[in-house]
Motif scaffolding. Structure first.
Motif, PDB file in Angstrom:
ATOM      1  N   GLU A  25       0.818  -1.216   0.000  1.00  0.00           N
ATOM      2  CA  GLU A  25       0.000   0.000   0.000  1.00  0.00           C
ATOM      3  C   GLU A  25       0.851   1.266   0.000  1.00  0.00           C
ATOM      4  N   PHE A  26       2.142   1.126   0.316  1.00  0.00           N
ATOM      5  CA  PHE A  26       3.017   2.300   0.325  1.00  0.00           C
ATOM      6  C   PHE A  26       3.109   2.929  -1.062  1.00  0.00           C
ATOM      7  N   ALA A  27       2.886   2.159  -2.105  1.00  0.00           N
ATOM      8  CA  ALA A  27       2.935   2.705  -3.468  1.00  0.00           C
ATOM      9  C   ALA A  27       1.895   3.807  -3.672  1.00  0.00           C
ATOM     10  N   LYS A  28       0.875   3.847  -2.821  1.00  0.00           N
ATOM     11  CA  LYS A  28      -0.185   4.860  -2.936  1.00  0.00           C
ATOM     12  C   LYS A  28       0.071   6.080  -2.054  1.00  0.00           C
ATOM     13  N   ALA A  29       1.153   6.071  -1.274  1.00  0.00           N
ATOM     14  CA  ALA A  29       1.432   7.183  -0.356  1.00  0.00           C
ATOM     15  C   ALA A  29       1.692   8.471  -1.138  1.00  0.00           C
ATOM     16  N   ARG A  30       1.221   9.585  -0.602  1.00  0.00           N
ATOM     17  CA  ARG A  30       1.399  10.905  -1.213  1.00  0.00           C
ATOM     18  C   ARG A  30       2.511  11.640  -0.469  1.00  0.00           C
ATOM     19  N   LEU A  31       3.671  11.771  -1.112  1.00  0.00           N
ATOM     20  CA  LEU A  31       4.853  12.358  -0.489  1.00  0.00           C
ATOM     21  C   LEU A  31       5.419  13.471  -1.361  1.00  0.00           C
ATOM     22  N   ARG A  32       6.150  14.397  -0.726  1.00  0.00           N
ATOM     23  CA  ARG A  32       6.812  15.499  -1.431  1.00  0.00           C
ATOM     24  C   ARG A  32       8.248  15.603  -0.931  1.00  0.00           C
ATOM     25  N   GLU A  33       9.067  16.279  -1.706  1.00  0.00           N
ATOM     26  CA  GLU A  33      10.488  16.402  -1.361  1.00  0.00           C
ATOM     27  C   GLU A  33      10.906  17.869  -1.426  1.00  0.00           C
ATOM     28  N   VAL A  34      11.742  18.285  -0.471  1.00  0.00           N
ATOM     29  CA  VAL A  34      12.260  19.644  -0.449  1.00  0.00           C
ATOM     30  C   VAL A  34      13.647  19.621   0.175  1.00  0.00           C
ATOM     31  N   VAL A  35      14.526  20.527  -0.256  1.00  0.00           N
ATOM     32  CA  VAL A  35      15.841  20.697   0.356  1.00  0.00           C
ATOM     33  C   VAL A  35      15.828  22.011   1.134  1.00  0.00           C
ATOM     34  N   VAL A  36      16.177  21.943   2.427  1.00  0.00           N
ATOM     35  CA  VAL A  36      16.229  23.144   3.262  1.00  0.00           C
ATOM     36  C   VAL A  36      17.685  23.469   3.572  1.00  0.00           C
ATOM     37  N   GLY A  37      18.001  24.766   3.561  1.00  0.00           N
ATOM     38  CA  GLY A  37      19.370  25.206   3.774  1.00  0.00           C
ATOM     39  C   GLY A  37      19.456  26.290   4.828  1.00  0.00           C
ATOM     40  N   PRO A  38      20.641  26.865   5.034  1.00  0.00           N
ATOM     41  CA  PRO A  38      20.848  27.864   6.091  1.00  0.00           C
ATOM     42  C   PRO A  38      19.835  29.009   6.009  1.00  0.00           C
TER      43      PRO A  38
END
Length: 259
Positions: free
Chosen positions: A67-80
């Motif tokens: 069921e993890f294939a249906k998970a809704r995820l996003r990605e971001v890079v945070v810096g100083p």
């Protein structure tokens, strides 16, 4: 303060809003909207890894967690200088593939008398349903709740080597159905409601057991289901903090609250 070299904070959620402030260095953050308890394979509340996912985001095993294939995820890079706002119950994982970093967390505490956070937003009502169901059995059976729920999810008379009586299972089933009905009544009165308010309460209970207990490894190092939490080895607050802090209470996500 973290050093570079692949440090990973596994995917989990917190029970309070959080401002994640980067002092230096960069981190990769993976975030997901709240709920998704089945898709993220959440550990149940009685497990030492409560609030965390069983899935390794770096190398997800879709055979074990389809069921993890249906998970809704996003990605971001945070810096100083970046501040990432993580509302309560949003899934998040931080990875450190770049350089050494330092970050500061600022968590909040709801004011007394405010709306119950789980029910304040439509997205969180499914989460509240799962927690209300589990809490109903904990109130009835105490630290035996995990054993009984584990057995019920598998249709067995025992779980993790501990026998579960029919009386315990029947009592837990009645408590679960009553909690499901109470949640339906409360959710139906709130703005936006929830589609599950019209479902058969027994269906809600079966779905809860399938989504939050069937795939769980209930054994962890130094812990077994039914083992009561112990904070005896927790580091005590320094004197200057003890003077202005108080015990947070059994159900708080914190050990102490300070003025």
């Amino acid at each position: 303060l973290d050093r570079a070299g692949g440090v990973v904070m596994p995917v989990h959620y917190d029970a309070t809003d959080n401002l994640y402030v980067m002092a230096w260095g960069r981190k990769r953050a993976i975030i997901g909207e709240p709920g998704q308890l089945g898709e993220m394979y959440r550990y149940p509340n009685g497990h030492p890894l409560v609030g965390s996912s069983q899935v390794n985001l770096t190398e997800p095993d879709l055979g074990a967690y389809p069921e993890f294939a249906k998970a809704r995820l996003r990605e971001v890079v945070v810096g100083p200088g970046d501040v990432l706002f993580l509302p309560a119950y949003w899934w998040h994982q931080f990875e450190q593939p770049f350089e050494g970093t330092a970050a500061v967390n600022f968590w909040s505490v709801d004011s007394d008398g405010g709306p119950y956070r789980h029910m304040a937003h439509t997205q969180l009502r499914e989460h509240q349903l799962a927690d209300a169901l589990e809490d109903s059995v904990v109130r009835l059976l105490g630290n035996r709740a995990g054993l009984v729920l584990d057995a019920m999810s598998k249709g067995e008379g025992s779980a993790s080597g501990g026998d579960v009586s029919e009386d315990d299972a029947d009592g837990a089933r009645r408590a679960l159905v009553a909690a499901a009905r109470k949640w339906q009544a409360e959710a139906s009165e709130l703005p936006g409601g929830h589609p599950l308010t019209e479902a058969d309460p027994l269906t809600l209970v079966e779905d809860y057991l399938d989504r939050t207990h069937m795939a769980v490894d209930m054994d962890a190092e130094g812990w077994k289901p039914g083992t009561k939490w112990s904070l005896d080895r927790a580091t005590p607050l320094p004197k200057r903090l003890r003077e202005r802090c108080r015990e947070a209470g059994e159900r708080s996500p914190f050990m102490s609250l300070c003025d």
